[in-house]
Motif scaffolding. Structure first.
Motif, PDB file in Angstrom:
ATOM      1  N   GLN A  14      44.432  38.439  46.798  1.00 40.90           N
ATOM      2  CA  GLN A  14      44.985  38.811  45.058  1.00 40.90           C
ATOM      3  C   GLN A  14      44.077  38.466  44.039  1.00 40.90           C
ATOM      4  O   GLN A  14      43.254  38.321  44.136  1.00 40.90           O
ATOM      5  CB  GLN A  14      45.559  37.190  46.006  1.00 40.90           C
ATOM      6  CG  GLN A  14      46.117  36.947  47.188  1.00 40.90           C
ATOM      7  CD  GLN A  14      47.816  36.990  47.294  1.00 40.90           C
ATOM      8  OE1 GLN A  14      48.762  37.109  46.455  1.00 40.90           O
ATOM      9  NE2 GLN A  14      48.263  35.857  48.122  1.00 40.90           N
ATOM     10  N   LYS A  15      44.977  38.545  43.246  1.00 39.83           N
ATOM     11  CA  LYS A  15      44.674  39.400  41.740  1.00 39.83           C
ATOM     12  C   LYS A  15      45.134  38.972  40.253  1.00 39.83           C
ATOM     13  O   LYS A  15      46.769  39.582  41.074  1.00 39.83           O
ATOM     14  CB  LYS A  15      43.416  40.447  41.750  1.00 39.83           C
ATOM     15  CG  LYS A  15      42.926  40.347  40.644  1.00 39.83           C
ATOM     16  CD  LYS A  15      41.741  39.357  40.133  1.00 39.83           C
ATOM     17  CE  LYS A  15      41.357  39.860  38.934  1.00 39.83           C
ATOM     18  NZ  LYS A  15      40.009  38.857  38.507  1.00 39.83           N
ATOM     19  N   SER A  16      44.860  37.709  40.287  1.00 39.75           N
ATOM     20  CA  SER A  16      45.980  36.954  38.917  1.00 39.75           C
ATOM     21  C   SER A  16      45.207  37.307  38.075  1.00 39.75           C
ATOM     22  O   SER A  16      44.087  36.536  38.121  1.00 39.75           O
ATOM     23  CB  SER A  16      46.632  36.278  39.804  1.00 39.75           C
ATOM     24  OG  SER A  16      47.532  35.681  37.983  1.00 39.75           O
ATOM     25  N   TYR A  17      45.695  37.504  36.260  1.00 33.46           N
ATOM     26  CA  TYR A  17      45.271  37.094  34.854  1.00 33.46           C
ATOM     27  C   TYR A  17      45.069  36.222  34.626  1.00 33.46           C
ATOM     28  O   TYR A  17      43.885  35.185  34.180  1.00 33.46           O
ATOM     29  CB  TYR A  17      44.786  38.237  34.089  1.00 33.46           C
ATOM     30  CG  TYR A  17      43.937  39.640  34.990  1.00 33.46           C
ATOM     31  CD1 TYR A  17      43.009  39.359  35.294  1.00 33.46           C
ATOM     32  CD2 TYR A  17      45.066  40.962  35.376  1.00 33.46           C
ATOM     33  CE1 TYR A  17      41.691  40.967  35.241  1.00 33.46           C
ATOM     34  CE2 TYR A  17      44.229  41.740  36.299  1.00 33.46           C
ATOM     35  CZ  TYR A  17      43.119  41.680  35.986  1.00 33.46           C
ATOM     36  OH  TYR A  17      42.278  43.354  36.195  1.00 33.46           O
ATOM     37  N   GLY A  19      47.379  33.369  36.400  1.00 28.76           N
ATOM     38  CA  GLY A  19      47.383  32.258  37.198  1.00 28.76           C
ATOM     39  C   GLY A  19      48.940  31.859  37.918  1.00 28.76           C
ATOM     40  O   GLY A  19      49.192  31.431  38.785  1.00 28.76           O
ATOM     41  N   LEU A  22      50.891  38.117  39.987  1.00 27.62           N
ATOM     42  CA  LEU A  22      50.097  39.035  40.876  1.00 27.62           C
ATOM     43  C   LEU A  22      49.477  39.748  40.634  1.00 27.62           C
ATOM     44  O   LEU A  22      50.914  40.963  40.642  1.00 27.62           O
ATOM     45  CB  LEU A  22      49.892  38.534  41.614  1.00 27.62           C
ATOM     46  CG  LEU A  22      49.987  37.061  42.579  1.00 27.62           C
ATOM     47  CD1 LEU A  22      50.591  36.873  43.991  1.00 27.62           C
ATOM     48  CD2 LEU A  22      48.539  37.517  42.961  1.00 27.62           C
ATOM     49  N   GLU A  58      35.716  43.554  39.021  1.00 28.10           N
ATOM     50  CA  GLU A  58      36.593  42.107  38.678  1.00 28.10           C
ATOM     51  C   GLU A  58      36.653  41.174  39.987  1.00 28.10           C
ATOM     52  O   GLU A  58      36.316  41.777  41.753  1.00 28.10           O
ATOM     53  CB  GLU A  58      37.718  43.058  38.840  1.00 28.10           C
ATOM     54  CG  GLU A  58      38.358  43.744  37.583  1.00 28.10           C
ATOM     55  CD  GLU A  58      38.695  42.827  36.429  1.00 28.10           C
ATOM     56  OE1 GLU A  58      38.851  41.968  36.774  1.00 28.10           O
ATOM     57  OE2 GLU A  58      39.258  43.625  35.733  1.00 28.10           O
ATOM     58  N   THR A  59      36.755  40.112  39.770  1.00 31.87           N
ATOM     59  CA  THR A  59      37.191  39.206  41.374  1.00 31.87           C
ATOM     60  C   THR A  59      37.628  39.251  41.020  1.00 31.87           C
ATOM     61  O   THR A  59      39.001  38.844  41.237  1.00 31.87           O
ATOM     62  CB  THR A  59      35.995  37.676  40.536  1.00 31.87           C
ATOM     63  OG1 THR A  59      35.056  38.253  39.635  1.00 31.87           O
ATOM     64  CG2 THR A  59      35.457  36.880  41.678  1.00 31.87           C
ATOM     65  N   THR A  61      40.449  36.660  43.238  1.00 30.16           N
ATOM     66  CA  THR A  61      41.541  35.622  42.965  1.00 30.16           C
ATOM     67  C   THR A  61      41.150  34.534  43.817  1.00 30.16           C
ATOM     68  O   THR A  61      41.009  33.203  44.464  1.00 30.16           O
ATOM     69  CB  THR A  61      42.971  35.703  42.305  1.00 30.16           C
ATOM     70  OG1 THR A  61      43.050  35.792  41.347  1.00 30.16           O
ATOM     71  CG2 THR A  61      43.504  33.903  41.753  1.00 30.16           C
ATOM     72  N   SER A  62      41.768  35.189  44.886  1.00 32.96           N
ATOM     73  CA  SER A  62      41.347  34.723  46.434  1.00 32.96           C
ATOM     74  C   SER A  62      41.039  36.469  47.037  1.00 32.96           C
ATOM     75  O   SER A  62      42.027  37.098  46.602  1.00 32.96           O
ATOM     76  CB  SER A  62      42.447  34.253  46.904  1.00 32.96           C
ATOM     77  OG  SER A  62      43.605  35.054  46.788  1.00 32.96           O
TER      78      SER A  62
END
Length: 366
Positions: A14-17, A19, A22, A58-59, A61-62
């Protein structure tokens, strides 16, 4: 598919900038060794973010990203052994073509004579053998993109990522480069992950295509599979041209169903992605699958349409008709099959077979 055939694995990524929203939601994707996989979708669908997480820019989020047996999402970009090609080439303007291509080898501490060898080979592969001494500013966009390609391949990475690499080129050059990249891929057998929003590019180049929408993969399949067998309305509309008729589900029998259109006509279709009887349905029929006039007599589904417009495209003609209350119903016909007597305002029979109509989820209007 055995585990050994998988080169890259996204697991619940998952990726969110912020929080909250998504950009990528619960991405599970296995990329096979040696395949050409395209991530395709409209802007904001999460395809580029997924590529950037794989590159390390990019990293997540989970979730986790694996390359073979190695967990990748904690490894810095320059240690990932991944080649990258961007739309803007990202070449060093103060270095010659040969120096640009040599750069990844230099930072890896390769010896000078081996560098010369590898650079020569890489430039030969993109047909720029004679251009090593030039500077990027002295070359056309297409040539610069070839240099970027040579640079991404020169250190023989197991994985090459390409982010809209042909976006800045004109149509003819773009089509030429598509075939060029496809042939280089076939020769080298390297794994390529390619991002584009251009569906014809995706269909032309890829072994498989993952269609992204709102941060999720809607369908992953071969180009032919996506075009002929879309699993939902978004994919049917996004890939190629598609006629969409809205109706409601009248009945279902095994793999097929009967759909009632707004004016009372009924149509039989493959039941692919539908709800219960009475619920709304979107029918998908490709324009080249529709038969007109006498040719429609053998078809299971038959309606009438009023000819609204002819659009000539050289080898084929697109005929826009009003059918079942929809005035954007398109039929594609090869010029050789076009009835020369046909004119605007003619009302004609048309039809298609059951296997060429897919009953899918109703169109979302948001």
């Amino acid at each position: 598919m055995s585990v050994t055939d998988t080169l890259v694995s996204f697991r619940k990524v998952q990726k969110s900038y912020d929080g909250e929203t998504l950009i990528v939601r619960d991405l599970n994707l296995d990329i096979r060794k040696g395949e050409f996989l395209t991530l395709l979708g409209p802007s904001g669908s999460g395809k580029t973010t997924s590529l950037m997480m794989l590159a390390g820019f990019e990293t997540p989020t989970s979730g986790e990203i694996w390359l073979g047996e190695k967990r990748l999402d904690r490894v810095p970009p320059h240690k990932r052994d991944i080649g990258m090609v961007f739309q803007n080439y990202a070449l060093f303007p103060h270095m010659t073509v040969a120096e640009n291509v040599a750069f990844p080898l230099k930072v890896r501490g390769v010896g000078r004579s081996e560098i010369a060898d590898q650079v020569k080979k890489a430039l030969g592969m993109v047909q720029l053998d004679k251009f090593g001494g030039r500077y990027p500013g002295q070359m056309s966009g297409g040539q610069q993109q070839r240099v970027a390609l040579a640079r991404a391949l020169v250190f023989q990475p197991q994985l090459v990522l390409m982010d809209e690499p042909l976006g800045a080129l004109d149509k003819q050059l773009r089509e030429h480069m598509q075939m060029e990249i496809k042939h280089i891929h076939a020769r080298l057998g390297v794994t390529v992950v390619y991002v584009t929003h251009d569906q014809s590019e995706a269909l032309t180049m890829s072994d498989r295509v993952a269609v992204f929408h709102q941060g999720e993969i809607q369908q992953i399949d071969t180009p032919r599979g996506l075009y002929e067998q879309p699993s939902n309305t978004f994919v049917a509309n996004f890939i190629g041209e598609n006629n969409r008729l809205s109706g409601s589900l009248q009945s279902r029998s095994g793999d097929t169903c009967t759909v009632r259109l707004p004016h009372g006509e009924t149509v039989q279709a493959l039941a692919i992605n539908i709800g219960t009887e009475g619920s709304p349905v979107s029918l998908s029929i490709r324009p080249e699958r529709i038969r007109l006039n006498g040719a429609s007599e053998a078809c299971a589904n038959r309606l009438t349409g009023r000819v609204a417009e002819f659009i000539y495209l050289g080898d084929h003609v697109r005929i826009r008709l009003e059918v079942a209350g929809d005035n954007h119903f398109v039929v594609k016909q090869p010029i050789a099959e076009l009835d020369a007597q046909l004119k605007v305002n003619d009302v004609i029979p048309l039809g298609w077979d059951i296997e060429h109509a897919r009953a899918l989820d109703p169109l979302q209007t948001h």
